[in-house]
Write an enzyme that holds these catalytic residues in place. Sequence first.
Site, mmCIF file in Angstrom:
data_model
loop_
_atom_site.group_PDB
_atom_site.id
_atom_site.type_symbol
_atom_site.label_atom_id
_atom_site.label_comp_id
_atom_site.label_asym_id
_atom_site.label_seq_id
_atom_site.Cartn_x
_atom_site.Cartn_y
_atom_site.Cartn_z
ATOM 1 N N CYS A 174 5.403 5.315 9.459
ATOM 2 C CA CYS A 174 5.995 4.543 8.348
ATOM 3 C C CYS A 174 7.486 4.778 8.152
ATOM 4 O O CYS A 174 8.286 3.857 8.306
ATOM 5 C CB CYS A 174 5.246 4.848 7.065
ATOM 6 S SG CYS A 174 3.488 4.523 7.216
ATOM 7 N N GLU A 209 0.850 -1.189 0.000
ATOM 8 C CA GLU A 209 0.000 0.000 0.000
ATOM 9 C C GLU A 209 0.889 1.244 0.000
ATOM 10 O O GLU A 209 1.848 1.315 0.741
ATOM 11 C CB GLU A 209 -0.871 -0.038 1.267
ATOM 12 C CG GLU A 209 -1.818 1.097 1.395
ATOM 13 C CD GLU A 209 -2.650 1.287 0.137
ATOM 14 O OE1 GLU A 209 -3.413 0.385 -0.211
ATOM 15 O OE2 GLU A 209 -2.527 2.353 -0.490
ATOM 16 N N LYS A 230 10.111 3.751 10.965
ATOM 17 C CA LYS A 230 10.101 2.306 11.207
ATOM 18 C C LYS A 230 10.535 1.525 9.957
ATOM 19 O O LYS A 230 11.257 0.550 10.059
ATOM 20 C CB LYS A 230 8.693 1.936 11.682
ATOM 21 C CG LYS A 230 8.037 0.738 11.084
ATOM 22 C CD LYS A 230 6.721 0.466 11.757
ATOM 23 C CE LYS A 230 5.587 0.089 10.890
ATOM 24 N NZ LYS A 230 5.446 -0.706 9.840
HETATM 25 C C1 UGA Z 1 4.359 7.533 3.758
HETATM 26 C C2 UGA Z 1 4.481 7.458 2.217
HETATM 27 O O1 UGA Z 1 4.501 8.771 1.662
HETATM 28 C C3 UGA Z 1 3.326 6.660 1.630
HETATM 29 O O2 UGA Z 1 3.507 6.519 0.207
HETATM 30 C C4 UGA Z 1 3.290 5.279 2.290
HETATM 31 O O3 UGA Z 1 2.213 4.492 1.796
HETATM 32 C C5 UGA Z 1 3.147 5.443 3.795
HETATM 33 O O4 UGA Z 1 4.257 6.196 4.293
HETATM 34 C C6 UGA Z 1 3.118 4.072 4.417
HETATM 35 O O5 UGA Z 1 4.116 3.332 4.295
HETATM 36 O O6 UGA Z 1 2.068 3.658 4.908
HETATM 37 P P1 UGA Z 1 2.939 9.040 5.449
HETATM 38 O O7 UGA Z 1 3.796 8.429 6.522
HETATM 39 O O8 UGA Z 1 1.467 9.066 5.625
HETATM 40 O O9 UGA Z 1 3.189 8.276 4.059
HETATM 41 O O10 UGA Z 1 3.399 10.534 5.296
HETATM 42 P P2 UGA Z 1 4.223 11.436 4.261
HETATM 43 O O11 UGA Z 1 3.318 12.387 3.618
HETATM 44 O O12 UGA Z 1 5.051 10.606 3.371
HETATM 45 O O13 UGA Z 1 5.153 12.257 5.277
HETATM 46 C C7 UGA Z 1 6.072 11.614 6.140
HETATM 47 C C8 UGA Z 1 6.870 12.609 6.929
HETATM 48 O O14 UGA Z 1 7.833 13.248 6.111
HETATM 49 C C9 UGA Z 1 6.070 13.732 7.584
HETATM 50 O O15 UGA Z 1 6.513 13.892 8.915
HETATM 51 C C10 UGA Z 1 6.412 14.947 6.746
HETATM 52 O O16 UGA Z 1 6.325 16.139 7.495
HETATM 53 C C11 UGA Z 1 7.826 14.645 6.340
HETATM 54 N N1 UGA Z 1 8.264 15.315 5.094
HETATM 55 C C12 UGA Z 1 7.656 15.031 3.923
HETATM 56 C C13 UGA Z 1 9.313 16.212 5.120
HETATM 57 O O17 UGA Z 1 9.914 16.494 6.183
HETATM 58 N N2 UGA Z 1 9.724 16.801 3.950
HETATM 59 C C14 UGA Z 1 9.140 16.534 2.772
HETATM 60 O O18 UGA Z 1 9.570 17.100 1.744
HETATM 61 C C15 UGA Z 1 8.069 15.634 2.745
#
Ligand code: UGA
Length: 440
Positions: A260, A151, A263
């Site tokens: 995600c 996913e 981990k």
């Molecule tokens: C992430 C992946 O983006 C999804 O594709 C994946 O399905 C999911 O993990 C999972 O394995 O279930 P998610 O953890 O919901 O999704 O969040 P993201 O939008 O990817 O953000 C993750 C973190 O990175 C956040 O803390 C965000 O603030 C940070 N981030 C994101 C940054 O610091 N810089 C960025 O440029 C982008």
Amino acid sequence: MKIAVAGTGYVGLVTGVVFADLGNEVICVDIDPSKVDAINKGQSPIYEPGLDELLQRNLEEGRLSATTDLAQATREAEVVFICVGTPPTETGEPSLAQVDAAAAAIGQALNGYKIVVNKSTVPVGTGDRVRRIIEQNRTAPYDFDVVSNPEFLREGSAVHDTLNPDRIVIGADNPRAAMKIVELYAPLERPMLITNLATAEIIKYASNTFLALKISFINAVADLCERTGADIVQVAKAMGYDPRIGSAFLQAGLGFGGSCFPKDVQAFAHTVQRYELDPTLFHQILAINDARPVQFVSRIRERLGGLSGRTIGLLGLAFKPNTDDIREARSLEVIRLLLHEGATVKAYDPVAMPRVQAIYPDLIYCRNAYEVAENADALALITEWNEFRQLNFERIRNAMRQPNLFDGRNLYDPQRMRKLGFYYYGVGRTAENGEFKTVL
Ligand code: UGA
């Protein structure tokens, strides 16, 4: 198609609801009766835009139901999805206890050919493990296939992502099983890749680890920008125009949190190590990320000449906007560091406050950003919720004891903030007076 979905977390519930909306008959299963009750009443146990409406519609139209009985749901289904949690253990490896338990229950309930689809994020080799557990538990030699269907949805846009995935990965060793899952996803009209089990399992971890790598990479460059008088926002923008690099996930700041990335990168490093390969690259992604809140708090400390007795206001607590999830949220580490040094912490988040309150009951929780700003020595933006974009900054400045703004997500325009009378710090951005610049 008749589908059972084991696990009603973000992945399971959204997957179940979306499959129901595509016209399938879906039974959602969870061991937690309170979640099952809530779902059957049309109340989603998680906050996710658009989910409640979709849940209610499919309940009313009779395509969706929830139960705690995985055995019964398995007996009724043609396809059983495993969407249970794989939380990290003390070693950083994911715990497969819930996957194993689901596989055993499915095995015991087999009453004919089924396709068991694993959607939980699991290390390569888990598909084989699930197959073995089902074989060991089935009561008669009923036929089944195991499929890996990772996913890629993001929290906060889970419904949208599930309806519009960039790609659908179907890992199966038997083409007949793969085609059945292709049929299930066909109405979405999105690119599909059919691979073997191991390939699908690695695609998931490699994708998340690469995204985390982009974030840590840009944060490492941000540190260099601070010391050289360069601006990371412009560096990232220019890099992003190269289609080979792409502009997504190059926002420097407090780094990544959530259930995600931290981990999964750790788990991937473990897997690499288990196969006697060098995990250094993956460890470094985490080390850079862990240092972000420490550096951010140092900047506040330097500006205020110490944190003891100071009041710091935090805007945003969730690990990212549009979710109430605080797992591995950067806010928690920032709070821990601030409290440790004797600061008073005020905070506001549109939805995540109750969850943080359960961990830190003694912070001053506020009703909005203006209340947070009142008598604060510094205001720190932690999560870039939309409502923080267009605040009345004159009102904020006037409410503060000292107008110090620390932007942990580079949300604001430094020049505008300085013109408004703030001392402004953005991660990896040129400081006003070159205070972080080292001339060699
Ligand atoms: C992430 C992946 O983006 C999804 O594709 C994946 O399905 C999911 O993990 C999972 O394995 O279930 P998610 O953890 O919901 O999704 O969040 P993201 O939008 O990817 O953000 C993750 C973190 O990175 C956040 O803390 C965000 O603030 C940070 N981030 C994101 C940054 O610091 N810089 C960025 O440029 C982008």
